[in-house]
Design a protein around this motif. Structure first.
Motif, PDB file in Angstrom:
ATOM      1  N   CYS A 119       0.822  -1.179  -0.045  1.00  0.00           N
ATOM      2  CA  CYS A 119      -0.006   0.179  -0.159  1.00  0.00           C
ATOM      3  C   CYS A 119       0.884   1.186  -0.179  1.00  0.00           C
ATOM      4  O   CYS A 119       0.780   2.190  -0.749  1.00  0.00           O
ATOM      5  CB  CYS A 119      -0.788  -0.114   1.319  1.00  0.00           C
ATOM      6  SG  CYS A 119      -2.106  -1.180   0.944  1.00  0.00           S
ATOM      7  N   VAL A 120       1.889   1.316   0.850  1.00  0.00           N
ATOM      8  CA  VAL A 120       2.994   2.502   0.749  1.00  0.00           C
ATOM      9  C   VAL A 120       3.649   2.567  -0.483  1.00  0.00           C
ATOM     10  O   VAL A 120       3.486   3.732  -1.106  1.00  0.00           O
ATOM     11  CB  VAL A 120       4.105   2.156   1.964  1.00  0.00           C
ATOM     12  CG1 VAL A 120       5.028   3.204   1.650  1.00  0.00           C
ATOM     13  CG2 VAL A 120       3.140   2.075   3.282  1.00  0.00           C
ATOM     14  N   GLU A 121       3.949   1.454  -1.271  1.00  0.00           N
ATOM     15  CA  GLU A 121       4.527   1.557  -2.736  1.00  0.00           C
ATOM     16  C   GLU A 121       3.692   2.012  -3.602  1.00  0.00           C
ATOM     17  O   GLU A 121       3.878   2.785  -4.359  1.00  0.00           O
ATOM     18  CB  GLU A 121       4.958   0.351  -3.143  1.00  0.00           C
ATOM     19  CG  GLU A 121       6.283  -0.484  -2.380  1.00  0.00           C
ATOM     20  CD  GLU A 121       6.432  -1.433  -2.622  1.00  0.00           C
ATOM     21  OE1 GLU A 121       6.232  -2.046  -3.741  1.00  0.00           O
ATOM     22  OE2 GLU A 121       7.641  -2.415  -2.174  1.00  0.00           O
ATOM     23  N   ALA A 168      -1.113  13.570   2.069  1.00  0.00           N
ATOM     24  CA  ALA A 168      -1.862  12.762   0.998  1.00  0.00           C
ATOM     25  C   ALA A 168      -1.333  11.356   1.275  1.00  0.00           C
ATOM     26  O   ALA A 168      -2.071  10.412   0.984  1.00  0.00           O
ATOM     27  CB  ALA A 168      -1.429  13.228  -0.485  1.00  0.00           C
ATOM     28  N   LEU A 169      -0.157  11.066   1.387  1.00  0.00           N
ATOM     29  CA  LEU A 169       0.471   9.625   1.864  1.00  0.00           C
ATOM     30  C   LEU A 169      -0.414   9.152   2.718  1.00  0.00           C
ATOM     31  O   LEU A 169      -0.912   7.799   2.883  1.00  0.00           O
ATOM     32  CB  LEU A 169       1.947   9.622   1.807  1.00  0.00           C
ATOM     33  CG  LEU A 169       2.767   9.762   0.744  1.00  0.00           C
ATOM     34  CD1 LEU A 169       4.312   9.993   1.147  1.00  0.00           C
ATOM     35  CD2 LEU A 169       2.743   8.913  -0.275  1.00  0.00           C
ATOM     36  N   THR A 170      -0.594   9.817   3.862  1.00  0.00           N
ATOM     37  CA  THR A 170      -1.106   9.082   5.200  1.00  0.00           C
ATOM     38  C   THR A 170      -2.376   8.962   4.798  1.00  0.00           C
ATOM     39  O   THR A 170      -3.122   7.808   5.131  1.00  0.00           O
ATOM     40  CB  THR A 170      -1.189  10.073   6.198  1.00  0.00           C
ATOM     41  OG1 THR A 170       0.329  10.333   6.618  1.00  0.00           O
ATOM     42  CG2 THR A 170      -1.815   9.484   7.556  1.00  0.00           C
ATOM     43  N   ASP A 188      -6.535   2.626   2.290  1.00  0.00           N
ATOM     44  CA  ASP A 188      -6.247   1.174   1.437  1.00  0.00           C
ATOM     45  C   ASP A 188      -6.321   0.206   2.637  1.00  0.00           C
ATOM     46  O   ASP A 188      -6.457  -0.984   2.293  1.00  0.00           O
ATOM     47  CB  ASP A 188      -4.936   1.348   0.495  1.00  0.00           C
ATOM     48  CG  ASP A 188      -5.073   2.120  -0.831  1.00  0.00           C
ATOM     49  OD1 ASP A 188      -6.506   2.180  -1.012  1.00  0.00           O
ATOM     50  OD2 ASP A 188      -3.992   2.579  -1.376  1.00  0.00           O
ATOM     51  N   SER A 189      -5.487   0.432   3.520  1.00  0.00           N
ATOM     52  CA  SER A 189      -5.180  -0.522   4.613  1.00  0.00           C
ATOM     53  C   SER A 189      -6.443  -0.458   5.666  1.00  0.00           C
ATOM     54  O   SER A 189      -6.419  -1.607   6.539  1.00  0.00           O
ATOM     55  CB  SER A 189      -3.841  -0.302   5.359  1.00  0.00           C
ATOM     56  OG  SER A 189      -3.796   1.072   6.074  1.00  0.00           O
TER      57      SER A 189
END
Length: 378
Positions: free
Chosen positions: A254-256, A280-282, A288-289
């Motif tokens: 999910c991070v990738e 935005a990443l957080t 997603d998770s």
């Protein structure tokens, strides 16, 4: 002398005839490779009711070399990205367990039953009988009744002692029986769990995960390598354990995926410019998770560097930019110093300069100041 006037009919003009002949004449048609047959009189029809005369579309394709403009279709709206879904019935619930004293008591009873059966069969060693202060008994021997008593007492002892478990703070047990979820144990201390249940230990503490350098890109599409720090924890043990094969691997993927969608500030960027990327990443990783029972608090880039294939070129570009900024700053400072020097000399009456002498003085002072700044810069 009489003059005879002869009227000539033009080639394009049709001779007048009776109405019956005009009705029998076929209607003009427009026909080519890119159109269908359309009667001319229907192009200028005033009848608003087109139901009685169904027509096919005239232009069905673009004819090459005719200059006809193609008909562009309106692009369809982009479909929203489907959110990950997990079995809605797979939700964490508390499992049924007993205090550890119940398991200890059952195991002790089984052990005592085994000793009593041995004394009953007469196979108990004399030293054990003396230690337990049991009366001397010849014994009935090992028969079917004794073997049944052994089996029952042994099963009770194994069932009691085999179900003992120790719960720790920050750890949980996910229980399952024949592939079915039976609940989660978050209790601490000694407890008794059905030994037939399959146990999976899950860490539910607040955890920090520092990733290896992952591929990313900035706003201009330049390739980067980013190492991120993720703060997370398991919120729903059932979904994290049974909803995916490995929840830690799922979080890394999910991070990738989020790094490929969010531009990251390149090295040497302005201060505070990385905050929008962090938010935005957080938000993306948490969205997603979340369906698999993982709660994400922060996804923050720790180290951002250019990819090996563009690192040398971007380093030269950055050095050239810094050099240009330094030269512009130095030139501004030199011009200000020269202007201030010439103005003071003139206003105080120390020198009287015409245009030629002023230009020469400015030139000499500029060269001197630039040489001094250049030597002092290293």
């Amino acid at each position: 002398m009489s003059t005879t006037t002869t009227s000539q009919t033009p080639e394009n003009e049709e001779p007048a005839g009776p109405p019956e002949a005009a009705q029998a004449r076929p209607a003009r048609l427009i026909q080519n490779e890119a159109t269908t047959e359309i009667p001319v009189h229907l192009l200028f029809r005033d009848d608003p009711d087109p139901v009685s005369l169904p027509l096919r579309p005239a232009v069905v394709a673009r004819r090459q070399g005719t200059g006809e403009q193609p008909r562009f279709r309106r692009p369809l709206p982009a479909k929203p990205r489907p959110a990950p879904e997990v079995d809605p019935e797979l939700v964490e619930r508390a499992a049924r367990v007993l205090p550890g004293t119940a398991g200890v008591l059952a195991g002790s009873c089984g052990l005592a039953g085994c000793l009593a059966t041995s004394w009953w069969a007469g196979v108990l060693p004399p030293l054990a009988a003396d230690a337990l202060r049991l009366p001397v008994y010849a014994g009935a021997g090992l028969g079917p009744a004794q073997w049944a008593a052994y089996a029952g007492a042994g099963a009770l002892g194994l069932f009691g002692f085999g179900g003992l478990a120790r719960g720790r703070t920050g750890r949980a047990w996910v229980l399952g029986l024949f592939g079915r979820y039976r609940g989660t144990v978050r209790r601490t201390g000694l407890m008794w769990v059905n030994p037939l249940l399959l146990r999976r230990r899950v860490d539910v503490r607040l955890r920090h995960w520092r990733s290896e350098p992952m591929p990313a890109a900035d706003a201009n599409g330049v390739a980067l390598r980013v190492a991120v720090l993720v703060v997370w924890r398991v919120r729903d043990t059932a979904r994290a354990t049974l909803g995916v094969e490995d929840h830690e691997t799922y979080l890394r993927e999910c991070v990738e995926a989020a790094l490929t969608r969010v531009p990251v500030e390149p090295p040497g960027g302005a201060k505070g410019a990385a905050e929008p990327a962090v938010d935005a990443l957080t938000r993306l990783v948490a969205a997603d998770s979340g369906p698999v029972g993982i709660e994400v608090f922060s996804v923050q880039p720790l180290r951002v560097e250019y990819a090996p294939e563009v690192a040398a070129a971007m380093t030269r570009r950055r050095i050239a930019t810094l050099d240009a900024q330094q030269r512009a700053t130095m030139l501004t400072s030199v011009v200000d110093s020269v202007e201030d020097t010439v103005t003071r000399l003139t206003m105080r009456g120390l020198v009287e300069l015409d245009d030629y002498e002023r230009k020469a003085l400015v030139k000499d002072l500029t060269v001197a100041f630039c040489s001094g700044r250049g030597e002092a810069a290293p």
